[in-house]
Scaffold this motif. Structure first.
Motif, short mmCIF file in Angstrom:
data_model
loop_
_atom_site.label_atom_id
_atom_site.label_comp_id
_atom_site.label_asym_id
_atom_site.label_seq_id
_atom_site.Cartn_x
_atom_site.Cartn_y
_atom_site.Cartn_z
N ILE A 183 -41.34 3.56 32.06
CA ILE A 183 -41.47 4.86 31.48
C ILE A 183 -40.04 5.73 31.71
N GLU A 184 -39.42 5.39 33.02
CA GLU A 184 -38.20 5.82 33.73
C GLU A 184 -37.12 5.16 32.59
N MET A 185 -37.07 4.01 32.57
CA MET A 185 -36.15 3.22 31.68
C MET A 185 -36.07 3.74 30.30
N GLU A 186 -37.11 3.92 29.62
CA GLU A 186 -37.19 4.65 28.34
C GLU A 186 -36.75 5.88 28.25
N LEU A 187 -37.14 6.82 29.58
CA LEU A 187 -36.65 8.17 29.56
C LEU A 187 -34.97 8.00 29.66
N ARG A 188 -34.51 7.10 30.32
CA ARG A 188 -33.20 7.10 30.58
C ARG A 188 -32.44 6.60 29.17
N ALA A 189 -33.08 5.56 28.48
CA ALA A 189 -32.47 5.00 27.24
C ALA A 189 -32.43 6.35 26.11
N LYS A 190 -33.50 6.92 26.06
CA LYS A 190 -33.72 7.97 25.11
C LYS A 190 -32.77 9.26 25.46
N GLN A 191 -32.40 9.42 26.89
CA GLN A 191 -31.52 10.34 27.14
C GLN A 191 -30.42 10.27 26.86
N GLU A 192 -29.70 9.11 26.99
CA GLU A 192 -28.35 8.32 26.67
C GLU A 192 -28.28 8.54 25.10
N ILE A 193 -29.45 8.28 24.46
CA ILE A 193 -29.32 8.38 23.04
C ILE A 193 -29.10 9.85 22.79
N ARG A 194 -29.85 10.53 23.30
CA ARG A 194 -29.71 11.95 23.03
C ARG A 194 -28.26 12.65 23.55
N ASP A 195 -27.87 12.30 24.66
CA ASP A 195 -26.54 12.75 25.09
C ASP A 195 -25.28 12.26 23.76
N ILE A 196 -25.56 10.83 23.39
CA ILE A 196 -24.86 10.40 22.25
C ILE A 196 -24.82 11.36 20.92
N HIS A 197 -26.22 11.55 20.61
CA HIS A 197 -26.19 12.36 19.69
C HIS A 197 -25.74 13.79 19.74
N ASN A 198 -25.96 14.48 21.01
CA ASN A 198 -25.19 15.72 21.12
C ASN A 198 -23.72 15.52 21.11
N GLY A 199 -23.08 14.70 21.54
CA GLY A 199 -21.71 14.30 21.38
C GLY A 199 -21.37 14.23 19.84
N GLN A 200 -22.18 13.56 19.28
CA GLN A 200 -21.97 13.33 17.85
C GLN A 200 -21.91 14.83 17.15
N LEU A 201 -22.83 15.59 17.50
CA LEU A 201 -23.40 16.83 17.10
C LEU A 201 -22.16 17.78 17.20
N ILE A 202 -21.52 17.64 18.39
CA ILE A 202 -20.57 18.63 18.80
C ILE A 202 -19.21 18.17 17.95
N GLY A 203 -18.70 16.69 17.95
CA GLY A 203 -17.92 16.41 17.12
C GLY A 203 -18.00 16.71 15.59
N THR A 204 -19.36 16.68 14.92
CA THR A 204 -19.50 16.97 13.55
C THR A 204 -19.49 18.55 13.18
N ARG A 205 -19.75 19.41 14.37
CA ARG A 205 -19.46 20.84 14.16
C ARG A 205 -18.23 21.18 14.20
N LYS A 206 -17.24 20.63 15.14
CA LYS A 206 -15.88 20.62 15.19
C LYS A 206 -15.42 20.29 13.70
N ALA A 207 -15.71 19.25 13.34
CA ALA A 207 -15.13 18.58 11.77
C ALA A 207 -15.52 19.89 10.88
N LEU A 208 -16.74 20.26 11.05
CA LEU A 208 -17.08 21.15 10.03
C LEU A 208 -16.23 22.40 10.00
N GLU A 209 -16.04 23.04 11.19
CA GLU A 209 -15.17 24.14 11.39
C GLU A 209 -13.97 23.98 10.75
N SER A 210 -13.45 22.85 11.02
CA SER A 210 -11.96 22.38 10.50
C SER A 210 -11.87 22.37 9.09
N ILE A 211 -13.10 21.77 8.40
CA ILE A 211 -13.04 21.58 6.93
C ILE A 211 -13.36 22.87 6.09
#
Length: 599
Positions: A183-211
């Motif tokens: 469970i801990e390994m799965e938690l870490r894996a999903k947390q890593e995915i969440r962090d990646i998605h958060n980074g992507q969301l921040i990047g997407t929102r920056k791109a949105l503001e620029s466009i």
């Protein structure tokens, strides 16, 4: 577990002994040594307990193992075989030395494992016990390294815990630990995915503001263009109206000039002039062609193929004729052209004025043509109004991606919550299996052992001795802490175990061992239907010896189908008819009688 048969060959001092142990009741093993001239050293303990301990666990009660157990007087291999039954299943265990062998049979079918270690683990699983538990729960009396009450509190506690069904909780502990890690390994894996998605969301929102900024600039530019086009459209309409009116005035004046009379003269003049020019041009062409042909008379000027001399001369003649005719035509046209010059002069004067008016009209119309662009401007305005932002698709794609990332993060958040809840539950069960449940079982076992020990002391007519088992110690501060201890007290003597007499110690140890046996029977697959008592009367006075014997016949045999009693006391020989007599002679122990006849 119910013993059925024990066969011993060349084990320590024993030559060959075969015991029928099925439903024997109280079975006395006694004997005499012709070598030493007494009852000691005959091999009673070898037959009664060491052989059984060896075949089941690979070593004697005291831990002896290997070739030292072989009786070299016979020069044969060591062989011990036991048959026992648990429930409806009959088992047979065979252990040999020279050659070494360990075999297990279940209802007649061999179930031996690949290695001796694995086979021993199988035996322990079948029995549901270990050698240590076996000695404390089924073997009583002398021969053991120490009695239960002589163990340290820590060893006593460990022995009780070994009896309890903690193996299952340990298995559960291992499984929950593995599950927790997973469970801990799965938690870490999903947390890593969440962090990646958060980074992507921040990047997407920056791109949105620029466009969005670029799209806003584009919209502002579009509005500015529309305003300019509307101004141009208004000015064009106004300018066109003024210039169009002036053009109409000039066209009216132009119509008042009548050149119809001179139109034919001018046309004829121009035609004649043009014809003269064309004739001259054609003549020049004929002359150039003639000059070219004269340079190479063997090649056709038209198709570039070789020609004959006759064809060449004919072609020269034709060319000269054409030139003469064209000269005559030019001369005739010049005479006619001179007559037309006079008429043309009159025509040109009127035409000059007409041309001036036309040029002025043409200039005005050229100026007014751009002003006639009303429709084009209106179309441009309509096109611009309908024009889609070049940032629209990118903006829509980013908005869609933002939505997908938010949805994915929500799903991950829910999954992480579920996993965290699962981890919390698993961690609680891990704590329970690792500490809480074993502690509960241990705390339940201690009152049971205390009650049973005191109950057996009472049945042994030694109720003046009491045993107390504590799991909590009160500190001087008044606080309590976990601490295991066993205290023994006699109302007529010692206040601690070490101050009791040897007989009292033997009695209380016997009672404690019986209680341990009851605890073990409550945990295992089925209660043990046998017991081994090795010289249980050694330190007892006649009264307590009678108490023990009375307990065995009155109470113990109700629970056990076979009780092996090892002793050389004469009064027991007289009172117990079911017995085995051993004789040791020349270092070899044999059985004088077969107990099958007394069954």
């Amino acid at each position: 577990m119910e013993l059925k048969e024990l066969c011993i060959n060349n084990f320590l001092s024993v030559d060959h002994v075969k015991l029928d142990l099925k439903d024997q009741g109280l079975l006395l093993i006694t004997g005499h040594s012709e070598d030493e001239g007494g009852a000691n050293g005959v091999g009673k303990s070898t037959v009664g307990r060491n052989a059984l301990c060896y075949v089941l666990f690979g070593e004697t009660v005291n831990g002896d193992r290997g070739d030292i157990l072989i009786n070299d007087r016979r020069g044969e291999n060591l062989r011990v075989n036991v048959v026992f039954q648990i429930g409806d299943v009959e088992y047979r265990v065979l252990r040999k030395r020279r050659p070494n062998c360990l075999e297990v049979y279940e209802n007649g079918m061999e179930v031996t494992r690949k290695t001796a270690k694995e086979t021993q683990e199988l035996i322990n699983t079948i029995l549901g016990t270990t050698k240590e538990l076996f000695l404390f729960s089924d073997v009583f009396g002398q021969g053991k390294k120490s009695t239960f009450l002589e163990l340290t509190p820590g060893d006593q506690k460990n022995l009780i815990e070994e009896i309890l069904p903690l193996e299952q909780t340990n298995d559960w502990l291992v499984k929950t630990s593995i599950t927790e890690v997973e469970i801990e390994m799965e938690l870490r894996a999903k947390q890593e995915i969440r962090d990646i998605h958060n980074g992507q969301l921040i990047g997407t929102r920056k791109a949105l503001e620029s466009i969005k900024e670029e799209a806003l600039k584009w919209e502002e530019g579009k509005l500015k263009k529309l305003g300019n086009l509307q101004i141009q459209l208004t000015k064009t309409v106004d300018d066109y109206t003024v210039i169009a009116a002036h053009i109409e005035t000039l066209k009216t004046e132009l119509k008042s000039i009548d050149l119809s009379f001179f139109l034919g003269v001018d046309l004829l003049y121009k035609t004649t002039e043009q014809q003269i020019t064309e004739d001259k041009t054609y003549k020049e062409i004929l002359i150039r062609n003639l000059e070219t042909f004269k340079k190479n008379k063997d090649i056709c000027l038209t198709c570039q193929r070789p020609i004959t001399t006759e064809e060449s001369e004919k072609y020269l003649e034709e060319m000269n004729d054409r030139i003469e005719k064209k000269n005559f035509s030019i001369a005739q046209r010049k005479i006619r052209f001179d007559d037309l010059i006079v008429s043309k002069k009159k025509y040109e004067d009127l035409a000059v004025k007409q041309d001036q008016l036309k040029r002025e009209i043409d200039n005005l119309e050229k100026n007014v043509m751009p002003l006639c662009n009303k429709t084009k401007l209106e179309q441009e305005i309509e096109t611009l109004n309908n024009e889609e932002s070049p940032f629209r698709r990118s903006l829509d794609a980013l908005l869609e991606k933002e939505g997908e990332l938010i949805a994915a993060l929500l799903r991950l958040g829910n999954q992480l919550l579920v996993l965290q809840e699962e981890k919390t539950v698993v961690s609680r069960w891990k704590k329970a299996y690792g500490k809480d449940i074993p502690l509960i079982l241990f705390n339940m076992a201690c009152p049971f052992l205390e009650e049973k020990t005191n109950e057996y002391l009472s049945l042994l007519n030694n109720g003046q001795i009491t045993v107390k088992i504590d799991t909590i110690k009160e500190l001087k501060s008044g606080e309590e802490r976990r601490d295991f201890s066993i205290s023994v007290r006699s109302d007529t003597g010692g206040s601690i175990y070490s101050l009791l007499s040897g007989g009292e110690q033997q009695i209380v140890n016997f009672a404690a061992s019986l209680a341990l046996s009851d605890l073990a029977e409550a945990q295992w697959q089925g209660s043990s239907k046998f017991a081994i008592l090795d010289e249980p009367f050694t330190n007892l006075d006649p009264r307590n010896s009678d108490n023990v014997l009375n307990f065995l016949t009155t109470h113990f045999l109700k629970k056990k189908k076979t009780v092996i009693l090892i002793s050389n006391e004469e009064r027991l020989k007289q009172s117990i008819p079911n017995k085995i007599e051993l004789t040791k002679k020349n270092g070899m122990t044999i059985m004088e009688n077969n107990n099958e006849s007394t069954n």
